[in-house]
Write a protein that holds these residues in place. Structure first.
Motif, short mmCIF file in Angstrom:
data_model
loop_
_atom_site.label_atom_id
_atom_site.label_comp_id
_atom_site.label_asym_id
_atom_site.label_seq_id
_atom_site.Cartn_x
_atom_site.Cartn_y
_atom_site.Cartn_z
N UNK A 101 0.83 -1.21 0.00
CA UNK A 101 0.00 0.00 0.00
C UNK A 101 0.87 1.26 0.00
N UNK A 102 1.89 1.28 0.84
CA UNK A 102 2.72 2.48 0.97
C UNK A 102 3.57 2.71 -0.27
N UNK A 103 4.18 1.66 -0.79
CA UNK A 103 4.97 1.80 -2.02
C UNK A 103 4.08 2.19 -3.18
N UNK A 104 2.89 1.57 -3.26
CA UNK A 104 1.94 1.92 -4.31
C UNK A 104 1.46 3.36 -4.20
N UNK A 105 1.20 3.82 -2.98
CA UNK A 105 0.79 5.21 -2.77
C UNK A 105 1.87 6.18 -3.22
N UNK A 106 3.11 5.84 -2.94
CA UNK A 106 4.24 6.69 -3.36
C UNK A 106 4.30 6.80 -4.88
N UNK A 107 4.10 5.69 -5.56
CA UNK A 107 4.16 5.71 -7.02
C UNK A 107 3.01 6.49 -7.62
N UNK A 108 1.84 6.46 -6.97
CA UNK A 108 0.66 7.15 -7.49
C UNK A 108 0.56 8.60 -7.01
N UNK A 109 1.50 9.03 -6.17
CA UNK A 109 1.48 10.39 -5.66
C UNK A 109 0.43 10.64 -4.60
N UNK A 110 -0.01 9.59 -3.92
CA UNK A 110 -1.00 9.71 -2.84
C UNK A 110 -0.27 9.77 -1.51
N UNK A 111 -0.73 10.62 -0.61
CA UNK A 111 -0.13 10.72 0.72
C UNK A 111 -0.48 9.46 1.52
N UNK A 112 0.50 8.59 1.83
CA UNK A 112 0.19 7.35 2.55
C UNK A 112 -0.35 7.58 3.95
N UNK A 113 -0.13 8.77 4.52
CA UNK A 113 -0.68 9.07 5.84
C UNK A 113 -2.20 8.95 5.85
N UNK A 114 -2.83 9.22 4.69
CA UNK A 114 -4.29 9.24 4.62
C UNK A 114 -4.91 7.87 4.38
N UNK A 115 -4.11 6.91 3.90
CA UNK A 115 -4.69 5.62 3.53
C UNK A 115 -4.07 4.43 4.27
N UNK A 116 -2.79 4.53 4.65
CA UNK A 116 -2.09 3.36 5.18
C UNK A 116 -2.61 2.95 6.55
N UNK A 117 -2.76 3.90 7.47
CA UNK A 117 -3.18 3.53 8.82
C UNK A 117 -4.61 2.99 8.88
N UNK A 118 -5.59 3.57 8.15
CA UNK A 118 -6.93 2.95 8.16
C UNK A 118 -6.94 1.55 7.57
N UNK A 119 -6.18 1.34 6.50
CA UNK A 119 -6.12 0.00 5.90
C UNK A 119 -5.46 -0.97 6.87
N UNK A 120 -4.43 -0.50 7.57
CA UNK A 120 -3.75 -1.36 8.56
C UNK A 120 -4.73 -1.80 9.63
N UNK A 121 -5.54 -0.87 10.12
CA UNK A 121 -6.49 -1.22 11.18
C UNK A 121 -7.58 -2.16 10.67
N UNK A 122 -8.10 -1.89 9.47
CA UNK A 122 -9.20 -2.68 8.93
C UNK A 122 -8.76 -4.10 8.61
N UNK A 123 -7.69 -4.22 7.83
CA UNK A 123 -7.21 -5.55 7.48
C UNK A 123 -6.65 -6.28 8.70
N UNK A 124 -6.14 -5.51 9.68
CA UNK A 124 -5.58 -6.13 10.88
C UNK A 124 -6.60 -6.97 11.61
N UNK A 125 -7.78 -6.41 11.83
CA UNK A 125 -8.84 -7.14 12.53
C UNK A 125 -9.29 -8.35 11.73
N UNK A 126 -9.53 -8.14 10.44
CA UNK A 126 -10.05 -9.22 9.59
C UNK A 126 -9.07 -10.38 9.51
N UNK A 127 -7.81 -10.08 9.22
CA UNK A 127 -6.81 -11.14 9.05
C UNK A 127 -6.53 -11.83 10.37
N UNK A 128 -6.38 -11.06 11.44
CA UNK A 128 -6.04 -11.65 12.74
C UNK A 128 -7.13 -12.58 13.23
N UNK A 129 -8.39 -12.15 13.16
CA UNK A 129 -9.49 -12.98 13.65
C UNK A 129 -9.69 -14.22 12.79
#
Length: 374
Positions: A101-129
């Motif tokens: 996600x972070x490397x892809x955001x960098x290539x697309x010019x998207x600020x990873x601060x806005x997308x990386x942490x929410x995705x981390x939290x969302x996928x974290x719960x789903x994958x862990x459980x």
């Protein structure tokens, strides 16, 4: 296992925040430096996740044994092996997702601060459980016929920890965090435990059982929003100042109202995040109502009280984030590694506590669960 899920989410969001800041300040422009930073941080996270999984299992075993007054070794080993295996496997999978996600955001010019942490939290719960359910079910099936399997699984994953420690020592940043980054992780476990106690106490009243459906929603949204704000403030500080020194606008005595009334980029971010609270929760309330997942009727009074609790939670978290991130920076600590565990665990505590108060208030005024007693 609630504490493990919360702690694992902290580790994922902390990794996402560190790598997002590294992208924004140019530390990942060099391919060699980029991969050294990524590998070192992933190895560090594997160590932290394994230790977190082990500690969560020990805490759960102790809390479960004390009230019953008995200790069952087989069940303790099952819990420990399930927790450690889940922590290691899910951490590896989520780490790979975060890097993508972070490397892809960098290539697309998207600020990873806005997308990386929410995705981390969302996928974290789903994958862990998901992995926890799969691993624990497999080990439980072997509990009677092959009792040694749990011990073997736990020992196998723990034996990989020294290898991860050696790899994390390759990069100076992950090497320093290997020894100094445990304070927020352990402290957040203690804070989250109080939220778990509040939830258990509330669930002991069958009339308030509906709280279990809404707790992940209020905690998840609050934790995601404050993690975004914390990551953005940290990136701003890395850009505009040096450790132990803060920008001129933050050198005055902290005033909570300035978090939302200021004109700086961090103030505007806080205003936008606060505006997202009510629409986000309304969508989730509508989905819960459609799925008939809860035991609570969505009356206008319930919706108003619930949204008030959610709004108060996020206002408090954003104010604390503004103060805590600057406080960590003044002390020479990297907020990317130290602030998010405190903020997300505080979000769990506040969300659960405010939701419990809301349900008690609704019960007291007669706005009660329409399904209880059916």
């Amino acid at each position: 296992m609630l504490s493990q899920r919360s702690l694992k989410g902290n580790l994922e969001m902390t990794l996402a925040s560190r790598l997002s800041t590294a992208v924004n300040v140019g530390k990942m422009d060099s391919p060699t430096e980029k991969w050294n930073l990524i590998v070192g941080n992933l190895a560090l996270k594997q160590v932290q996740a394994t230790v977190v999984g082990f500690l969560a299992a020990m805490a759960a075993t102790a809390l479960g044994s004390i009230p019953e007054g008995k200790f069952q070794m087989g069940h303790a080993l099952l819990l420990c092996s399930s927790s450690v295996a889940t922590a290691f496997i899910s951490s590896l999978l989520q780490g790979g997702i975060m890097v993508g996600v972070i490397v892809g955001s960098k290539k697309k010019g998207i600020n990873p601060d806005n997308v990386a942490t929410p995705i981390a939290a969302s996928f974290g719960d789903l994958i862990t459980l998901t992995i926890l359910a799969w691993v624990s079910q497999g080990l439980y099936s072997c509990l009677d016929s092959q009792p040694y399997v749990s011990s073997l699984v736990c020992a196998s994953f723990l034996s990989l920890t020294p290898v991860c420690i050696l790899v994390s020592c390759w990069h100076p940043a992950s090497h320093s965090l290997l020894f100094s980054g445990w304070e927020p992780v352990i402290s957040s476990m203690v804070i989250s435990s109080f939220g778990g106690l509040i939830l258990d106490k509330t669930l002991s009243n069958p009339n308030l059982a509906g709280i279990v459906v809404y707790t992940p929603v209020i905690n998840g949204i609050g934790g995601n929003l404050v993690a975004i704000q914390s990551s953005r403030i940290s990136t701003y500080l890395h850009f505009h100042s040096t450790p132990e020194e803060v920008p001129a606008e933050a050198q005055v005595c902290y005033q909570p109202c300035l978090t939302f009334c200021g004109t700086g980029p961090n103030h505007r971010s806080a205003q936008v995040l606060l505006l997202l609270v009510i629409p986000g929760h309304v969508v989730f309330l509508y989905v819960i109502s459609l799925m008939k997942s809860g035991h609570t009727t969505l009356t206008p009074v319930f919706v108003a009280v619930y949204l008030a609790a959610a709004q108060l939670q996020v206002i408090t978290l954003l104010c604390v984030a503004d103060w805590l991130v600057h406080c960590m920076w003044r002390k020479g600590k990297d907020p990317d590694s130290f602030s998010i565990p405190y903020l997300t665990s505080l979000g769990d505590l506040l969300g659960t506590g405010l939701l419990a108060l809301a349900f008690h208030f609704l019960w007291a005024i007669g706005d009660r669960d329409g399904d209880v007693g059916d």
